[in-house]
Each structure stands twice: as structure tokens, then as C-alpha cells.
Design a protein around this motif. Structure first.
Motif, PDB file in Angstrom:
ATOM      1  N   HIS A 160       0.831  -1.197   0.000  1.00 15.55           N
ATOM      2  CA  HIS A 160       0.000   0.000   0.000  1.00 15.55           C
ATOM      3  C   HIS A 160       0.872   1.255   0.000  1.00 15.55           C
ATOM      4  O   HIS A 160       2.044   1.220   0.376  1.00 15.55           O
ATOM      5  N   ASN A 161       0.277   2.353  -0.403  1.00 11.46           N
ATOM      6  CA  ASN A 161       0.967   3.639  -0.400  1.00 11.46           C
ATOM      7  C   ASN A 161       0.883   4.239   1.001  1.00 11.46           C
ATOM      8  O   ASN A 161      -0.154   4.791   1.381  1.00 11.46           O
ATOM      9  N   GLU A 162       1.963   4.140   1.757  1.00 14.74           N
ATOM     10  CA  GLU A 162       1.933   4.590   3.150  1.00 14.74           C
ATOM     11  C   GLU A 162       1.787   6.099   3.291  1.00 14.74           C
ATOM     12  O   GLU A 162       1.471   6.601   4.374  1.00 14.74           O
ATOM     13  N   ARG A 163       1.989   6.843   2.199  1.00 19.33           N
ATOM     14  CA  ARG A 163       1.837   8.298   2.281  1.00 19.33           C
ATOM     15  C   ARG A 163       0.406   8.696   2.626  1.00 19.33           C
ATOM     16  O   ARG A 163       0.168   9.774   3.173  1.00 19.33           O
ATOM     17  N   GLN A 164      -0.547   7.822   2.341  1.00 17.45           N
ATOM     18  CA  GLN A 164      -1.941   8.108   2.692  1.00 17.45           C
ATOM     19  C   GLN A 164      -2.134   8.231   4.203  1.00 17.45           C
ATOM     20  O   GLN A 164      -3.057   8.903   4.663  1.00 17.45           O
ATOM     21  N   LEU A 165      -1.257   7.601   4.961  1.00 22.08           N
ATOM     22  CA  LEU A 165      -1.380   7.635   6.418  1.00 22.08           C
ATOM     23  C   LEU A 165      -1.091   9.020   6.988  1.00 22.08           C
ATOM     24  O   LEU A 165      -1.532   9.338   8.093  1.00 22.08           O
ATOM     25  N   PHE A 166      -0.347   9.840   6.248  1.00 21.89           N
ATOM     26  CA  PHE A 166       0.127  11.122   6.773  1.00 21.89           C
ATOM     27  C   PHE A 166      -0.709  12.314   6.300  1.00 21.89           C
ATOM     28  O   PHE A 166      -0.439  13.447   6.706  1.00 21.89           O
ATOM     29  N   GLU A 167      -1.713  12.075   5.469  1.00 20.22           N
ATOM     30  CA  GLU A 167      -2.496  13.179   4.908  1.00 20.22           C
ATOM     31  C   GLU A 167      -3.162  14.008   6.003  1.00 20.22           C
ATOM     32  O   GLU A 167      -3.845  13.486   6.874  1.00 20.22           O
ATOM     33  N   GLY A 168      -2.926  15.323   5.957  1.00 21.22           N
ATOM     34  CA  GLY A 168      -3.554  16.235   6.905  1.00 21.22           C
ATOM     35  C   GLY A 168      -2.897  16.310   8.263  1.00 21.22           C
ATOM     36  O   GLY A 168      -3.346  17.073   9.123  1.00 21.22           O
ATOM     37  N   LEU A 169      -1.828  15.537   8.488  1.00 14.90           N
ATOM     38  CA  LEU A 169      -1.141  15.561   9.780  1.00 14.90           C
ATOM     39  C   LEU A 169       0.010  16.561   9.746  1.00 14.90           C
ATOM     40  O   LEU A 169       0.476  16.967   8.675  1.00 14.90           O
ATOM     41  N   ASN A 170       0.484  16.951  10.919  1.00 11.75           N
ATOM     42  CA  ASN A 170       1.528  17.979  11.006  1.00 11.75           C
ATOM     43  C   ASN A 170       2.932  17.407  11.014  1.00 11.75           C
ATOM     44  O   ASN A 170       3.868  18.055  11.472  1.00 11.75           O
ATOM     45  N   PHE A 171       3.090  16.192  10.530  1.00 14.85           N
ATOM     46  CA  PHE A 171       4.418  15.588  10.447  1.00 14.85           C
ATOM     47  C   PHE A 171       4.456  14.660   9.248  1.00 14.85           C
ATOM     48  O   PHE A 171       3.416  14.263   8.707  1.00 14.85           O
ATOM     49  N   THR A 172       5.657  14.332   8.833  1.00 20.28           N
ATOM     50  CA  THR A 172       5.859  13.476   7.674  1.00 20.28           C
ATOM     51  C   THR A 172       6.629  12.224   8.080  1.00 20.28           C
ATOM     52  O   THR A 172       7.102  12.122   9.218  1.00 20.28           O
ATOM     53  N   ALA A 173       6.779  11.310   7.147  1.00 22.39           N
ATOM     54  CA  ALA A 173       7.564  10.103   7.411  1.00 22.39           C
ATOM     55  C   ALA A 173       8.995  10.472   7.757  1.00 22.39           C
ATOM     56  O   ALA A 173       9.636   9.816   8.597  1.00 22.39           O
ATOM     57  N   GLU A 174       9.497  11.527   7.144  1.00 22.75           N
ATOM     58  CA  GLU A 174      10.871  11.966   7.412  1.00 22.75           C
ATOM     59  C   GLU A 174      11.016  12.438   8.855  1.00 22.75           C
ATOM     60  O   GLU A 174      12.025  12.170   9.521  1.00 22.75           O
ATOM     61  N   ASP A 175       9.996  13.121   9.361  1.00 30.59           N
ATOM     62  CA  ASP A 175      10.039  13.620  10.746  1.00 30.59           C
ATOM     63  C   ASP A 175      10.141  12.478  11.752  1.00 30.59           C
ATOM     64  O   ASP A 175      10.727  12.633  12.832  1.00 30.59           O
ATOM     65  N   LEU A 176       9.576  11.323  11.415  1.00 30.59           N
ATOM     66  CA  LEU A 176       9.546  10.194  12.343  1.00 30.59           C
ATOM     67  C   LEU A 176      10.884   9.470  12.440  1.00 30.59           C
ATOM     68  O   LEU A 176      11.035   8.575  13.273  1.00 30.59           O
ATOM     69  N   LYS A 177      11.827   9.835  11.600  1.00 27.41           N
ATOM     70  CA  LYS A 177      13.132   9.174  11.637  1.00 27.41           C
ATOM     71  C   LYS A 177      13.993   9.649  12.802  1.00 27.41           C
ATOM     72  O   LYS A 177      14.949   8.971  13.180  1.00 27.41           O
ATOM     73  N   ALA A 178      13.670  10.815  13.366  1.00 26.52           N
ATOM     74  CA  ALA A 178      14.433  11.323  14.511  1.00 26.52           C
ATOM     75  C   ALA A 178      14.193  10.422  15.721  1.00 26.52           C
ATOM     76  O   ALA A 178      13.059  10.022  15.995  1.00 26.52           O
ATOM     77  N   ASN A 179      15.265  10.115  16.453  1.00 27.96           N
ATOM     78  CA  ASN A 179      15.157   9.197  17.589  1.00 27.96           C
ATOM     79  C   ASN A 179      14.217   9.700  18.676  1.00 27.96           C
ATOM     80  O   ASN A 179      13.595   8.911  19.386  1.00 27.96           O
ATOM     81  N   ASP A 180      14.115  11.038  18.806  1.00 31.31           N
ATOM     82  CA  ASP A 180      13.285  11.597  19.880  1.00 31.31           C
ATOM     83  C   ASP A 180      11.936  12.102  19.374  1.00 31.31           C
ATOM     84  O   ASP A 180      11.247  12.840  20.076  1.00 31.31           O
ATOM     85  N   SER A 181      11.528  11.692  18.181  1.00 28.75           N
ATOM     86  CA  SER A 181      10.255  12.179  17.645  1.00 28.75           C
ATOM     87  C   SER A 181       9.091  11.634  18.451  1.00 28.75           C
ATOM     88  O   SER A 181       9.107  10.498  18.920  1.00 28.75           O
ATOM     89  N   ARG A 182       8.072  12.464  18.626  1.00 27.22           N
ATOM     90  CA  ARG A 182       6.862  12.094  19.348  1.00 27.22           C
ATOM     91  C   ARG A 182       5.663  12.650  18.585  1.00 27.22           C
ATOM     92  O   ARG A 182       5.757  13.715  17.975  1.00 27.22           O
ATOM     93  N   VAL A 183       4.543  11.947  18.659  1.00 25.95           N
ATOM     94  CA  VAL A 183       3.323  12.444  18.031  1.00 25.95           C
ATOM     95  C   VAL A 183       2.192  12.376  19.049  1.00 25.95           C
ATOM     96  O   VAL A 183       2.208  11.544  19.969  1.00 25.95           O
ATOM     97  N   PHE A 184       1.208  13.251  18.899  1.00 22.04           N
ATOM     98  CA  PHE A 184       0.059  13.216  19.794  1.00 22.04           C
ATOM     99  C   PHE A 184      -0.679  11.904  19.622  1.00 22.04           C
ATOM    100  O   PHE A 184      -0.791  11.372  18.518  1.00 22.04           O
ATOM    101  N   VAL A 185      -1.207  11.396  20.712  1.00 21.16           N
ATOM    102  CA  VAL A 185      -1.909  10.121  20.667  1.00 21.16           C
ATOM    103  C   VAL A 185      -3.103  10.180  19.712  1.00 21.16           C
ATOM    104  O   VAL A 185      -3.440   9.197  19.059  1.00 21.16           O
ATOM    105  N   THR A 186      -3.734  11.358  19.591  1.00 17.95           N
ATOM    106  CA  THR A 186      -4.857  11.492  18.665  1.00 17.95           C
ATOM    107  C   THR A 186      -4.411  11.299  17.216  1.00 17.95           C
ATOM    108  O   THR A 186      -5.112  10.677  16.414  1.00 17.95           O
ATOM    109  N   ASP A 187      -3.223  11.826  16.869  1.00 14.24           N
ATOM    110  CA  ASP A 187      -2.685  11.620  15.523  1.00 14.24           C
ATOM    111  C   ASP A 187      -2.288  10.160  15.322  1.00 14.24           C
ATOM    112  O   ASP A 187      -2.468   9.592  14.241  1.00 14.24           O
ATOM    113  N   ALA A 188      -1.733   9.554  16.378  1.00 11.14           N
ATOM    114  CA  ALA A 188      -1.338   8.141  16.292  1.00 11.14           C
ATOM    115  C   ALA A 188      -2.563   7.258  16.055  1.00 11.14           C
ATOM    116  O   ALA A 188      -2.513   6.313  15.260  1.00 11.14           O
TER     117      ALA A 188
END
Length: 368
Positions: free
Chosen positions: A35-63
């Protein structure tokens, strides 16, 4: 639930954050399934690239939103079991290391229970004793009806795969459990959902007995097995890892900001019935006496906070759903309709039926 301002969102940090690495692994797993995983990030305030940082965190609602999208795309392909397999020990950071180096299986599970909220705040673990059995319960901490079975299946499968990898076979044999064949069939995983079509595809990869259509989500261990040593037991390393986890936990609790606001927001996303003072105190890793004192410092009580949340929920359900008053009372945790009716009249000055007929009052707001 009313939207929160950026300033209030900053107060919701700590236990409302999910490590970005989990979302990255989720997206990668969806991609591996075609599947095209880019669909998972539509409308969110972070990208797949942002998640590569070791200390990255996302709000539970976005998760939760990402997980719902992933489930819609690949749930039928056994996403839960594939994700559990990809969530290797190293992905869990210090918590994984604490489990890896624990002295016994029981100690490892206790580490996971205490610090799971740092990694997966939408689900919690509990322990209970049932004679010659030890029961690990799994419970949703957020209102995620579409995700609940997926989350429970993923977490249970992950715990069992890690148990299979980490338990010392010789130590288990000394306790009377022969694991030389590579299975842990004496451990039972109970799941409430119906058996999915994809399960048979993965059944031989799951080392334990999995039972669907059960009354609750739990993992049942023979109690003596909890004394089995871990393969890489190291008391000093385990203490260091647990100390680091404890530091992370206390920092997360501190980042919650106003304790009243933090509890109210947590209650807003928890399924009913809402937890007792003692259960909430355990969630915040303090004694019930300490929690009472901290709320008193804010001129409130736990009961008042709970009633505020119940009032908001009742108003929203009456306003935005066609559920009957009795259905709403049951959903809010009232076993007796008359008790709910008295409470609602105390909150609004009207009966639930009168409120619904008269039209909406101003929308309830979150926060103190």
C-alpha cells in the motif's frame, strides 16, 4: 469533544505522546504489504521523514488516526501480527532493554506494565492472581472502538513473541515446562473479537494458544513460569534501564502540567465506566492520598472532575446521537437509570428528555 488551543495542547504532553518510531514502523509495515503509506500522513503535522528522529513524538490522537487508516488499508492482511513481528525489542528503547535484562519473566512483565504508558498510552496492563494462574489484563485507555481489537491483538502478539525470544529454556525446564519444541502453548491469549480470516495464516508463527470470542482481553500464564530466568538477565543493566524508564515517566507526568486538566483530558478519552480514584492514582504513579492532596490544592476533588466529564459526555450524547436515555446512562457507567436521571437534573436543572426536547445548550469545554 471541544478542540483545544495550542497552549492547552502543550499542557497535554507527557502521557499523551507516542514515540514516532512506532508510527514509522507502522507505516513501513503498511508499505511492505503493498500500500501507499503516504496516505497515512495526509492532513497531519508531520511526515515520514520527521519520524526518523530518535526523539520524535506524536500526539496520541494523531497516532490513533494513523492506525485507523492503516487498519482500513491492511487490516484484512493480518496487519496486527505483521506489526507485532516488526516491533523488535530494540524498537522499544529503554523499556525493551529493561525487559531484556530482567532477572525473570515476571520482572520483565512488571517493567512493561509500569512503563507501557510511555510507549502505548492507549492501552494499559494489569496483573491479577488466580490460584495457580497469573493473569495479565489488557485494557483500552482511550475511546477507540474501531481500533480496540487491533490494538489488543497487536500488543498481545508482540508480548508473546518477545517472551518466546527472551525466556531461558533451561530455566523453564527446571520449573517443569519443556520448551524445547519451541512453543509456549501453556500460555493462553484471550481476545474478545471473533477469529479473523487471516489468523490461520499466522497461527503457526504464534508460540502460544490464542482463543477468540472470550469475555475479556487477557494473557493467562502458569504462575510458576513467571519465575523462569531471562536469557540475558543482568541485574545492574536492568536497574539502569528501569531507572531511566522511571526518569522518563516522572518527566512525562510533570509535563502533564495542571493535574486537574491532565486528569480531565485523560478521562475524556477513556471508555466508560470511568476509573476509580485509586485506579487513576496508579495511572499517574502516585498514591491515592497524594492525588487527593494535589487535587485539593486546585480546590477540587476527583469526584467533581469525574462528574464534570460525565456531564459533558451526557450532553454530547443527547445532542449528537439518537441513543435512548437508558442507553446513554449505561454507556456512562450508570447501572441504575434513576441515578443517572438525578445526576443529570443536578447538573443542568432539567431531565435528560427535557434537555433533548429543548435543544442544545452551549457546548461543553475541556479543561479546568
Amino acid at each position: 469533544m471541544a478542540a483545544t488551543s495550542p497552549e492547552k495542547e502543550r499542557q497535554m504532553l507527557g502521557l499523551f505522546l507516542v514515540p514516532g518510531v512506532y508510527m514509522r514502523v507502522l507505516a513501513e509495515t503498511v508499505g511492505k504489504l503493498g500500500h501507499n503509506e503516504r496516505q497515512l500522513f495526509e492532513g497531519l503535522n508531520f511526515t515520514a521523514e520527521d519520524l526518523k528522529a530518535n526523539d520524535s513524538r506524536v500526539f496520541v490522537t494523531d497516532a490513533i488516526l494513523m492506525a485507523e487508516r492503516a487498519l482500513n488499508l491492511a487490516g484484512h492482511q493480518g496487519l496486527s501480527f505483521l506489526l507485532a513481528r516488526e516491533l523488535r525489542l530494540t524498537v522499544h528503547g529503554t523499556l525493551g532493554f529493561a525487559a531484556l535484562t530482567s532477572s525473570t519473566l515476571g520482572d520483565a512483565l512488571e517493567s512493561v506494565r509500569r512503563y507501557l504508558q510511555l510507549r502505548a498510552p492507549f492501552i494499559s496492563m494489569g496483573f491479577s492472581d488466580a490460584g495457580d494462574k497469573a493473569i495479565v489484563t489488557l485494557k483500552a485507555e482511550f475511546e477507540v472502538p474501531h481500533l480496540y481489537h487491533f490494538l489488543a491483538e497487536t500488543v498481545a502478539a508482540m508480548l508473546m513473541m518477545l517472551t518466546d525470544q527472551l525466556i531461558d529454556r533451561d530455566s523453564a525446564a527446571e520449573l517443569g515446562y519443556d520448551l524445547s519444541a519451541g512453543n509456549l502453548e501453556m500460555i493462553e491469549v484471550h481476545l474478545t473479537g471473533p477469529e479473523p480470516e487471516y489468523f490461520q495464516k499466522f497461527a503457526d508463527q504464534i508460540p502460544v494458544t490464542v482463543m477468540y470470542g472470550q469475555q475479556s482481553e487477557m494473557i493467562v500464564f502458569p504462575k510458576p513460569l513467571l519465575q523462569a530466568r531471562m536469557r540475558l538477565a543482568d541485574a545492574e543493566a536492568s536497574k539502569m534501564a528501569r531507572d531511566q524508564c522511571e526518569f522518563e515517566l516522572q518527566k512525562a507526568l510533570k509535563d502533564q502540567g495542571d493535574i486537574t486538566f491532565a486528569i480531565r483530558n485523560m478521562l475524556h478519552v477513556m471508555p466508560g465506566p470511568l476509573p476509580s480514584l485509586e485506579a487513576m492514582a496508579e495511572r499517574f504513579c502516585v498514591s491515592s492520598r497524594t492525588l487527593k492532596r494535589r487535587l485539593a490544592e486546585k480546590d477540587t476533588t476527583y469526584r467533581e472532575v469525574v462528574e464534570s466529564v460525565l456531564k459533558d459526555r451526557a450532553i454530547q450524547l443527547l445532542r449528537y446521537t439518537n441513543k435512548s436515555v437508558s442507553e446513554i446512562a449505561y454507556e456512562l457507567g450508570y447501572a441504575d437509570l434513576s441515578n443517572f436521571s438525578r445526576a443529570f437534573r443536578k447538573w443542568t436543572g432539567k431531565s435528560a428528555s427535557e434537555f433533548r426536547e429543548d435543544g442544545p445548550d452551549p457546548a461543553p469545554e475541556m479543561g479546568p
